[in-house]
Structures are given as C-alpha cells and as structure tokens.
Design a protein around this motif. Structure first.
Motif, PDB file in Angstrom:
ATOM      1  N   THR A 167     -23.829  46.004 -43.806  1.00 23.92           N
ATOM      2  CA  THR A 167     -23.671  46.544 -42.452  1.00 23.92           C
ATOM      3  C   THR A 167     -22.657  45.751 -41.642  1.00 23.92           C
ATOM      4  O   THR A 167     -22.433  46.050 -40.466  1.00 23.92           O
ATOM      5  CB  THR A 167     -25.025  46.525 -41.711  1.00 23.92           C
ATOM      6  N   GLU A 168     -22.052  44.724 -42.257  1.00 18.40           N
ATOM      7  CA  GLU A 168     -21.071  43.916 -41.542  1.00 18.40           C
ATOM      8  C   GLU A 168     -19.772  44.701 -41.354  1.00 18.40           C
ATOM      9  O   GLU A 168     -19.242  45.283 -42.300  1.00 18.40           O
ATOM     10  CB  GLU A 168     -20.801  42.616 -42.301  1.00 18.40           C
ATOM     11  N   ILE A 169     -19.254  44.660 -40.152  1.00 17.31           N
ATOM     12  CA  ILE A 169     -18.088  45.472 -39.801  1.00 17.31           C
ATOM     13  C   ILE A 169     -16.794  44.762 -40.178  1.00 17.31           C
ATOM     14  O   ILE A 169     -16.641  43.558 -39.946  1.00 17.31           O
ATOM     15  CB  ILE A 169     -18.109  45.786 -38.288  1.00 17.31           C
ATOM     16  N   ASN A 170     -15.874  45.518 -40.742  1.00 13.51           N
ATOM     17  CA  ASN A 170     -14.534  45.012 -41.029  1.00 13.51           C
ATOM     18  C   ASN A 170     -13.910  44.508 -39.721  1.00 13.51           C
ATOM     19  O   ASN A 170     -13.968  45.189 -38.696  1.00 13.51           O
ATOM     20  CB  ASN A 170     -13.695  46.154 -41.623  1.00 13.51           C
ATOM     21  N   PRO A 171     -13.313  43.285 -39.715  1.00 15.43           N
ATOM     22  CA  PRO A 171     -12.742  42.738 -38.469  1.00 15.43           C
ATOM     23  C   PRO A 171     -11.737  43.676 -37.794  1.00 15.43           C
ATOM     24  O   PRO A 171     -11.678  43.743 -36.563  1.00 15.43           O
ATOM     25  CB  PRO A 171     -12.078  41.442 -38.936  1.00 15.43           C
ATOM     26  N   LYS A 172     -10.954  44.383 -38.595  1.00 13.63           N
ATOM     27  CA  LYS A 172      -9.974  45.304 -38.002  1.00 13.63           C
ATOM     28  C   LYS A 172     -10.688  46.424 -37.245  1.00 13.63           C
ATOM     29  O   LYS A 172     -10.285  46.806 -36.136  1.00 13.63           O
ATOM     30  CB  LYS A 172      -9.076  45.886 -39.087  1.00 13.63           C
ATOM     31  N   TYR A 173     -11.768  46.953 -37.836  1.00 13.68           N
ATOM     32  CA  TYR A 173     -12.518  48.009 -37.163  1.00 13.68           C
ATOM     33  C   TYR A 173     -13.217  47.473 -35.918  1.00 13.68           C
ATOM     34  O   TYR A 173     -13.350  48.178 -34.915  1.00 13.68           O
ATOM     35  CB  TYR A 173     -13.533  48.629 -38.117  1.00 13.68           C
ATOM     36  N   MET A 174     -13.642  46.220 -35.966  1.00 16.03           N
ATOM     37  CA  MET A 174     -14.253  45.605 -34.788  1.00 16.03           C
ATOM     38  C   MET A 174     -13.259  45.588 -33.622  1.00 16.03           C
ATOM     39  O   MET A 174     -13.623  45.816 -32.462  1.00 16.03           O
ATOM     40  CB  MET A 174     -14.711  44.187 -35.121  1.00 16.03           C
ATOM     41  N   GLY A 175     -11.996  45.342 -33.934  1.00 15.62           N
ATOM     42  CA  GLY A 175     -10.962  45.405 -32.903  1.00 15.62           C
ATOM     43  C   GLY A 175     -10.836  46.790 -32.310  1.00 15.62           C
ATOM     44  O   GLY A 175     -10.630  46.952 -31.100  1.00 15.62           O
ATOM     45  N   HIS A 176     -10.980  47.813 -33.166  1.00 15.72           N
ATOM     46  CA  HIS A 176     -10.935  49.196 -32.675  1.00 15.72           C
ATOM     47  C   HIS A 176     -12.119  49.483 -31.751  1.00 15.72           C
ATOM     48  O   HIS A 176     -11.970  50.180 -30.749  1.00 15.72           O
ATOM     49  CB  HIS A 176     -10.939  50.160 -33.858  1.00 15.72           C
ATOM     50  N   LEU A 177     -13.288  48.948 -32.102  1.00 18.77           N
ATOM     51  CA  LEU A 177     -14.462  49.137 -31.246  1.00 18.77           C
ATOM     52  C   LEU A 177     -14.251  48.485 -29.881  1.00 18.77           C
ATOM     53  O   LEU A 177     -14.643  49.048 -28.852  1.00 18.77           O
ATOM     54  CB  LEU A 177     -15.695  48.541 -31.922  1.00 18.77           C
ATOM     55  N   ALA A 178     -13.632  47.316 -29.868  1.00 18.25           N
ATOM     56  CA  ALA A 178     -13.356  46.639 -28.597  1.00 18.25           C
ATOM     57  C   ALA A 178     -12.404  47.467 -27.734  1.00 18.25           C
ATOM     58  O   ALA A 178     -12.614  47.607 -26.521  1.00 18.25           O
ATOM     59  CB  ALA A 178     -12.764  45.254 -28.873  1.00 18.25           C
ATOM     60  N   GLN A 179     -11.361  48.015 -28.357  1.00 17.44           N
ATOM     61  CA  GLN A 179     -10.421  48.867 -27.608  1.00 17.44           C
ATOM     62  C   GLN A 179     -11.123  50.096 -27.055  1.00 17.44           C
ATOM     63  O   GLN A 179     -10.918  50.487 -25.899  1.00 17.44           O
ATOM     64  CB  GLN A 179      -9.272  49.298 -28.515  1.00 17.44           C
ATOM     65  N   ALA A 180     -11.948  50.723 -27.889  1.00 17.74           N
ATOM     66  CA  ALA A 180     -12.652  51.939 -27.466  1.00 17.74           C
ATOM     67  C   ALA A 180     -13.604  51.634 -26.318  1.00 17.74           C
ATOM     68  O   ALA A 180     -13.692  52.397 -25.348  1.00 17.74           O
ATOM     69  CB  ALA A 180     -13.407  52.539 -28.646  1.00 17.74           C
TER      70      ALA A 180
END
Length: 275
Positions: A167-180
């Motif tokens: 369930t650990e999120i890919n760091p790149k996708y985590m960046g997308h979540l922050a932007q969203a």
C-alpha cells in the motif's frame, strides 16, 4: 534545402532531434496528442472486410458513444461535468486502441466505460426527477471548472502508483497527490471518490483488503496535504476491475492502482448539482 546524410549527424544531435522534434510522447499523467484525436471519421464497421472480433468491439464502442451522446443531450455535462469529462477521455482512448488493433485493451476499456455510463444514467435520472440540468448562468465559470477537473483527472489517474503487494505510494505519485490537494483546497465544491484496485496475484479476499488499503493510504496522504476527510470517499473493487486484462509484469503494474473520480457539488443555481 540541403539534404544531410544521417551518417554525418552526430549521435548526440540525432538523439536530440528524435526526442524533441520527431515524437509526440505524452506528458506525465496525460494522454498526449492522441487524447484529442477527432473521432468524426471513426467508423464502427469495416464494410469491405471479413467479420472479426474487432467488428464486435467497434459496434460496442459505437453503442457506448451513442449512450454518452444521449446523456449529454439530456444535460449531463451541466449536472455531472467531471463524469462527462472522464467518459469523453475514456472514449478517445478506446478509439485509439481500436485504431491500433489493441483489442484486449479496447475491450476492457469499453466494459469500464459502459459501467460508468450506466452509473451516470442512474444519477442523471435521479437529479432530473427533481430539477433540470441546464447551462450555468456564468459559462466562463463553468469552463474554468472544466479545466480544473481535467487537470485533476490527469494528476490523479497515472500509472505506476504502488509496488506489488504493497500500500506504499510511489514517491512520484505522492507528489501528484500533493499538487491535487493544493488545487482542491482552492476549489472546495470538488470532492473525490477514491477506488482501490489490485492485480490478480493473490486471492480475491486478500486483493479486496489490499485495494482498500491503497484507497485509504491515498486518503491519508491527501489529508496530510490539507484536504478534509469529508471530501474523500473510499471504496475497493479488489481485482475485479483491472485497467488492462493480462498477467504480464507490465500489466500487473498498471492494475496496482487507485482510480479517482472528481465530483462537483455546486448547487444548480451556480451551474450543476451532485447526487
């Protein structure tokens, strides 16, 4: 114009030309130029060729397109703009898959599109029983929302989100979540429906829990980035709705994901309603 033989071009220059001037690769999280391919000349049949599986797929695609067109004619884009935008994006993806003879991908996306359209039809029937879906009084505000929703869809629905069995999120996708989350904090009438998915590596029960864990992990980080819990809905479909059919490592990677729908809750007086 002077012709230059390829052998006279340095490898670095040739690579630069290939990467910058001779390709149409999409940006991260977007579908590239193909997302905007016009479909006016896209035929559901091949009249001069023997019948094959692609004919049935094209016919199913045509029926889905007619269903979406009908919902739009009933005002779905005014009451449920996010759902319509996502359906149109999926529709264009299917057209590209059919044109490229990617029949398994097209078949899977058609199933997803038809399911989403049936859900949208039920929502529209409910809302139009109480009110009308009409164009917003301030069309410029609606168009601005449409741009925001499209950007959020691209940010939140990219590939390569989770590792196998994790369930650990890919760091790149985590960046997308922050932007969203940053965008959503400025547009409080938009909510998220986060659906967890898993590949078919484990048992159905295990995958159901894993997929929910992924949805909850995305919710957790969105809250950390400042989004209120009340604006996020989470659910799990386990392995039952893969993005792509198959069992190769690349396909399993794309199926380890969350899919996120953007939901507008603006009142009808401001343009559209949410069920």
């Amino acid at each position: 114009m002077k012709w230059i033989h390829p052998r006279t071009i340095s490898p670095i220059l040739l690579a630069t030309l290939i990467l910058t001037g001779c390709t149409s690769y999409p940006d991260d999280g977007a579908g590239g130029m193909g997302e905007y391919t016009a479909m006016s000349d896209f035929s559901p049949v091949f009249p001069e060729e023997p019948l094959g599986p692609e004919h049935g797929l094209r016919f199913d695609f045509h029926l889905a397109k007619l269903q979406l067109d009908s919902l739009i004619n009933q005002g779905a884009q005014w009451c449920f703009p996010a759902a319509v935008i996502q359906a149109e994006t999926k529709e264009k993806r299917i057209a590209r898959e059919l044109e490229g003879n990617l029949l398994l991908d097209a078949a899977n996306d058609i199933v997803i599109l038809r399911k989403n359209l049936n859900k949208l039809e039920l929502q529209l029937d409910y809302v139009t029983g109480e009110t009308q879906c009409v164009p917003p009084s301030q069309n410029s505000a609606f168009q601005s929302d449409k741009v925001i929703i499209t950007k959020l869809v691209d940010l939140l629905n990219i590939d390569n989100q989770f590792a196998v069995g994790s369930t650990e999120i890919n760091p790149k996708y985590m960046g997308h979540l922050a932007q969203a989350a940053s965008i959503l904090k400025q547009h409080r009438h938009l909510k998220l429906s986060v659906t967890g998915h898993a590949d078919m590596s484990g048992s159905a029960e295990y995958n159901e829990k894993l997929a929910m864990g992924r949805a909850k992990q995305v919710e957790r980080y969105l809250i950390i980035f400042g989004l209120e819990t009340a604006r996020i809905q989470t659910l799990s479909v386990g392995e039952t709705l893969p993005l792509t059919e198959g069992d190769t490592p690349a396909i399993r990677l794309t199926n380890r994901r969350v899919s996120i729908d953007i939901i507008s809750t603006k009142a009808q007086g401001g343009g559209y309603e949410h069920l």
